[in-house]
Design an enzyme around this catalytic site. Sequence first.
Site: not given
Length: 287
Positions: A49, A93, A116
């Site tokens: 990422k 994460q 997200d």
Amino acid sequence: MAEIIDGKAFATSLRAKIAAEVASLSFKPGLAVVLVGSDPASKVYVANKAKQTVEVGMNSFEHKLPAETTQEELLALVRKLNADPAVHGILVQLPLPKHLNADEVIAAISPAKDVDGLTVTNAGLLAAGQDGLVPCTPLGCLLLLQDFCPDMTGLNAVVVGRSNLVGKPIAQLLLQQNCTVTMAHSKTRDLPALCRTADILVAAVGRPEMIKGDWVKPGAIVIDVGINRVPAAEGKTKLVGDVEFETAEKIAGKITPVPGGVGPMTIACLLRNTLTAAKRIETPPTP
Ligand code: NDP
């Protein structure tokens, strides 16, 4: 034989478009990624990422915290990132170490920076058909579908899996496209028969090759979200999807492979969401 949907190529061209738009901005979008602990798979995801964020011209802020980080420390970092004007997107994460409460951490992320798409606010906006930030993998599935099927009106879509991260948002997005959507899960009766009704079949189950070729309607579009590592020859491992590719590609009209299908779209859509969030934050709508 089905046409193979090349998610890798699509993601490459999407990233190029994002990079071109970033270059035209008067400010630099920034993505903060928070990793707690040292889960090897998570470390690889976070490194990828960060690399791709920089490649499209954005700022990448990596926060690597030790496994013994407390809930309060993690919440304090999220609040700091919420207030940081250089940060337009925040990603924590998952999974988090067991002693941490992921729901509470997600709830602490500012919905405007929730790239997200996991906060209740963004899930609610999606359910209400309003503009929010859509979870990255479902968004990737939609963009792939729209590329070759711009009008999905009236198609039967079956989504196998009902997680908040994947199944539910994909079902919402397909509903917005005027599909007739059925959500299946572990308690669904006669799943093979239901799958055979699908013009669009989305598999997001997490069970290697569970969906067989004879569950697929001839000519259907098959989107395989699954990523499962299984034993292979000579003591090695390989990645397979939730669909048995070998049998399904003989029946389907179009199909995503694993790897190289939905997978590469996830980070590309994370960057797309960061760009969307950054533009909204920097140029709020005029009253
Ligand atoms: P979850 O484990 O959260 O959800 C799995 C879903 O599948 C549940 O709704 C479950 O039903 C359903 N399910 C499980 N077994 C069966 C069964 N036998 N029959 C029908 N339904 C079943 O997984 P995720 O949604 O997070 O992920 C799904 C897959 O997608 C995984 O392989 C994951 O690795 C992959 N993934 C890939 C990403 C990418 O970038 N391509 C990103 C995220 C995930 P129930 O609710 O009843 O338990």
